[in-house]
Design a protein around this motif. Structure first.
Motif, PDB file in Angstrom:
ATOM      1  N   THR A 163      15.087  -3.403   5.499  1.00 48.05           N
ATOM      2  CA  THR A 163      15.113  -2.065   6.075  1.00 48.05           C
ATOM      3  C   THR A 163      16.166  -2.002   7.169  1.00 48.05           C
ATOM      4  OG1 THR A 163      12.756  -1.724   5.631  1.00 48.05           O
ATOM      5  CG2 THR A 163      13.766  -0.316   7.301  1.00 48.05           C
TER       6      THR A 163
ATOM      7  N   GLU B 128       9.170   5.024   0.028  1.00 50.49           N
ATOM      8  CA  GLU B 128       8.597   3.930   0.813  1.00 50.49           C
ATOM      9  C   GLU B 128       7.554   3.149   0.011  1.00 50.49           C
ATOM     10  OE1 GLU B 128      10.339   6.992   3.406  1.00 50.49           O
ATOM     11  OE2 GLU B 128       8.932   7.068   1.715  1.00 50.49           O
ATOM     12  N   THR B 129       6.757   3.868  -0.760  1.00 49.38           N
ATOM     13  CA  THR B 129       5.725   3.208  -1.569  1.00 49.38           C
ATOM     14  C   THR B 129       6.344   2.290  -2.608  1.00 49.38           C
ATOM     15  OG1 THR B 129       4.186   5.048  -1.270  1.00 49.38           O
ATOM     16  CG2 THR B 129       3.799   3.595  -3.146  1.00 49.38           C
TER      17      THR B 129
ATOM     18  N   TYR C  15      17.942   1.330   3.364  1.00 47.68           N
ATOM     19  CA  TYR C  15      17.621  -0.006   2.856  1.00 47.68           C
ATOM     20  C   TYR C  15      18.881  -0.673   2.312  1.00 47.68           C
ATOM     21  CZ  TYR C  15      13.030   2.208   2.873  1.00 47.68           C
ATOM     22  OH  TYR C  15      11.908   2.885   3.236  1.00 47.68           O
TER      23      TYR C  15
ATOM     24  N   SER D 186       7.947  -0.804  -1.034  1.00 43.01           N
ATOM     25  CA  SER D 186       6.920  -1.757  -0.636  1.00 43.01           C
ATOM     26  C   SER D 186       6.425  -2.561  -1.838  1.00 43.01           C
ATOM     27  CB  SER D 186       5.752  -1.023   0.027  1.00 43.01           C
ATOM     28  OG  SER D 186       4.729  -1.921   0.367  1.00 43.01           O
ATOM     29  N   ARG D 187       6.171  -1.879  -2.947  1.00 43.19           N
ATOM     30  CA  ARG D 187       5.717  -2.568  -4.153  1.00 43.19           C
ATOM     31  C   ARG D 187       6.788  -3.523  -4.675  1.00 43.19           C
ATOM     32  NH1 ARG D 187       3.271   2.652  -7.395  1.00 43.19           N
ATOM     33  NH2 ARG D 187       1.391   2.963  -6.131  1.00 43.19           N
TER      34      ARG D 187
ATOM     35  N   ARG E 105       9.200  -4.964  -2.996  1.00 42.99           N
ATOM     36  CA  ARG E 105       9.293  -6.119  -2.087  1.00 42.99           C
ATOM     37  C   ARG E 105       8.198  -7.137  -2.396  1.00 42.99           C
ATOM     38  NH1 ARG E 105      10.473  -2.871   3.507  1.00 42.99           N
ATOM     39  NH2 ARG E 105      12.623  -3.570   3.828  1.00 42.99           N
TER      40      ARG E 105
END
Length: 229
Positions: free
Chosen positions: A213, A192-193, A219, A196-197, A199
């Motif tokens: 998502t 997830e981390t 994903y 996020s980065r 994206r």
């Protein structure tokens, strides 16, 4: 089958070369990483057997350089460094298999033969595209709408994994195995981390999202034109 052994220990190199030759294979040898890189760079070998601790250029650097140059000959690390972290590091560098020393020659031969049976990668695919996002696998560069996007090595690998599966739903487990080489759940938010980065780097300033998502599933990456209305 033509095999290159990159090993600085003469006794080990002699033993492996003799066994592979007796098994009917053609064998070349290199005693250091620079020589191994020069020979393997031709792409003429069916399998590479590489030690990690080499003079002049270590095994990790050798395999990384080959992959960056588009050489896809299967590589097996044969090394005394057998910790989990060492194996993960070796596979992340681009190796296809990992065997610790001391080893049984019968197992080495079986692994070499298995690597040689793998279907060849389509080396002509060197650029991946999703909409206005472009990844050059040889130059290790990523651009969107012509603007360069700087990615860390793990982010690059994560994006490559997604782009090769454009439009498909990729689960967290698939990412852990395909990007981190974890065959267990580390019980962390590492996926997830990084998503996020990634994206943030891909979408900032462009106005449209590429990575989506899929609730309860995972994903997917797709061009804006393919997004549901």
């Amino acid at each position: 089958m033509k095999i290159l052994i990159v090993e600085d220990d003469a006794e080990t190199a002699d033993y492996v070369a003799r066994g592979l030759t007796e098994a009917g294979h053609l064998v070349d040898r290199a005693a250091d990483g620079r020589e191994g890189l020069f020979l393997a760079g031709s792409g003429d070998y069916d399998v590479l057997v590489v030690d990690r601790m080499l003079p002049r250029l270590d095994g990790l650097g050798l395999v990384r350089a080959l992959r960056a140059a588009g050489v896809r000959s299967p590589a097996l690390f044969l090394t005394a460094r057998t910790g989990v972290g060492d194996r993960v590091e070796g596979l992340e560098a681009g190796a296809d298999d990992y065997l610790g020393k001391p080893f049984a020659f019968a197992e080495l031969l079986a692994r070499v033969n298995a690597l040689a049976r793998r279907p060849p990668l389509q080396s002509e695919v060197t650029v991946l595209r999703v909409g206005d996002l472009e990844m050059d696998l040889l130059r290790r560069s990523v651009t969107r709408a012509g603007r360069r996007i700087e990615l860390q090595p793990r982010e690059f690998r994560l994006l490559e994994y997604l782009m090769r599966r454009e439009g498909q739903v990729v689960t967290r487990t698939m990412l852990l195995e395909g990007v981190w080489d974890f065959h267990f759940d580390p019980r962390t938010s590492v996926v997830e981390t990084h998503i996020s980065r990634l994206r943030g780097k891909l979408d900032r300033g462009f106005g449209t999202e590429l990575i989506h998502t899929v609730r309860g599933a995972g994903y997917t990456i797709r061009a804006p034109d393919n997004a549901p209305g």
